[in-house]
Design a protein around this motif. Sequence first.
Motif, PDB file in Angstrom:
ATOM      1  N   GLY A  11      12.607   4.197 112.434  1.00 16.78           N
ATOM      2  CA  GLY A  11      11.182   3.902 112.282  1.00 16.78           C
ATOM      3  C   GLY A  11      10.316   5.069 112.711  1.00 16.78           C
ATOM      4  O   GLY A  11       9.342   5.436 112.020  1.00 16.78           O
ATOM      5  N   LYS A  12      10.648   5.680 113.842  1.00 15.94           N
ATOM      6  CA  LYS A  12       9.885   6.840 114.325  1.00 15.94           C
ATOM      7  C   LYS A  12       9.980   8.012 113.345  1.00 15.94           C
ATOM      8  O   LYS A  12       9.002   8.718 113.107  1.00 15.94           O
ATOM      9  CB  LYS A  12      10.388   7.268 115.702  1.00 15.94           C
ATOM     10  CG  LYS A  12      10.012   6.305 116.798  1.00 15.94           C
ATOM     11  CD  LYS A  12      10.625   6.721 118.127  1.00 15.94           C
ATOM     12  CE  LYS A  12      10.312   5.695 119.205  1.00 15.94           C
ATOM     13  NZ  LYS A  12      11.004   5.993 120.469  1.00 15.94           N
ATOM     14  N   ASN A  14      10.457   7.846 110.080  1.00 16.05           N
ATOM     15  CA  ASN A  14       9.633   7.546 108.904  1.00 16.05           C
ATOM     16  C   ASN A  14       8.143   7.694 109.199  1.00 16.05           C
ATOM     17  O   ASN A  14       7.383   8.161 108.345  1.00 16.05           O
ATOM     18  CB  ASN A  14       9.958   6.155 108.359  1.00 16.05           C
ATOM     19  CG  ASN A  14      11.302   6.124 107.668  1.00 16.05           C
ATOM     20  OD1 ASN A  14      11.678   7.076 106.983  1.00 16.05           O
ATOM     21  ND2 ASN A  14      12.044   5.052 107.852  1.00 16.05           N
ATOM     22  N   GLU A  15       7.722   7.314 110.389  1.00 13.97           N
ATOM     23  CA  GLU A  15       6.319   7.501 110.790  1.00 13.97           C
ATOM     24  C   GLU A  15       5.963   8.987 110.799  1.00 13.97           C
ATOM     25  O   GLU A  15       4.900   9.384 110.316  1.00 13.97           O
ATOM     26  CB  GLU A  15       6.070   6.914 112.179  1.00 13.97           C
ATOM     27  CG  GLU A  15       6.034   5.411 112.227  1.00 13.97           C
ATOM     28  CD  GLU A  15       5.942   4.877 113.659  1.00 13.97           C
ATOM     29  OE1 GLU A  15       5.488   5.616 114.565  1.00 13.97           O
ATOM     30  OE2 GLU A  15       6.346   3.722 113.872  1.00 13.97           O
ATOM     31  N   SER A  18       5.569  10.416 107.301  1.00 12.99           N
ATOM     32  CA  SER A  18       4.302  10.072 106.644  1.00 12.99           C
ATOM     33  C   SER A  18       3.166  10.955 107.168  1.00 12.99           C
ATOM     34  O   SER A  18       2.266  11.327 106.409  1.00 12.99           O
ATOM     35  CB  SER A  18       3.981   8.585 106.780  1.00 12.99           C
ATOM     36  OG  SER A  18       3.715   8.239 108.105  1.00 12.99           O
ATOM     37  N   ILE A  19       3.210  11.328 108.443  1.00 10.71           N
ATOM     38  CA  ILE A  19       2.217  12.254 108.987  1.00 10.71           C
ATOM     39  C   ILE A  19       2.351  13.620 108.307  1.00 10.71           C
ATOM     40  O   ILE A  19       1.357  14.227 107.897  1.00 10.71           O
ATOM     41  CB  ILE A  19       2.361  12.385 110.520  1.00 10.71           C
ATOM     42  CG1 ILE A  19       1.955  11.078 111.196  1.00 10.71           C
ATOM     43  CG2 ILE A  19       1.531  13.560 111.051  1.00 10.71           C
ATOM     44  CD1 ILE A  19       2.314  10.998 112.669  1.00 10.71           C
TER      45      ILE A  19
END
Length: 161
Positions: A11-12, A14-15, A18-19
């Motif tokens: 999850g981290k 993928n976050e 996106s940034i």
Amino acid sequence: MSGQIDEDLSGKFNELLSIFEKKNCRKISLYLNSYGGQLFYGVEIGITVRKKNIETFITDICDSACGYVFVGGIKRNIQKYRKMGFHQISIDDGRCVTKKTAVDSDDIEIIKLGNSYVRMMLGDKSSKKWIGYEDMTNCNNMLHVGSSELLKDGIVNNVFD
């Protein structure tokens, strides 16, 4: 990427991607430092790495599920004298799972997931080497393979100082 390869790390990751995409980053390099984790998340992150054309690097530790992230790289780099760790797949209850020891369809599917992913990322010849390394030990031990051998096997594209 450091730490346990698991749902949280996925999850981290993928976050963070996106940034980077919002900032229009053109080239992303992923440096790995992990003792491993869960096969499923290693494969999941590795597929994303390949789709996003990310280059991977081993400059520290990359054992177990970390290798699945690593082979997702469009170019796979390892620092000279570093090693990658392999072992047989293990299940959450601590069992080692091989074709010979699979007890149910879930076990077989886990083996298929790992093997088909490695074949997709590395091709037939190099994936046979990978699977052979996994088969050389059980899930409670780690077989460490050096940079020159990994390069010769086609698992790594580049060894650097």
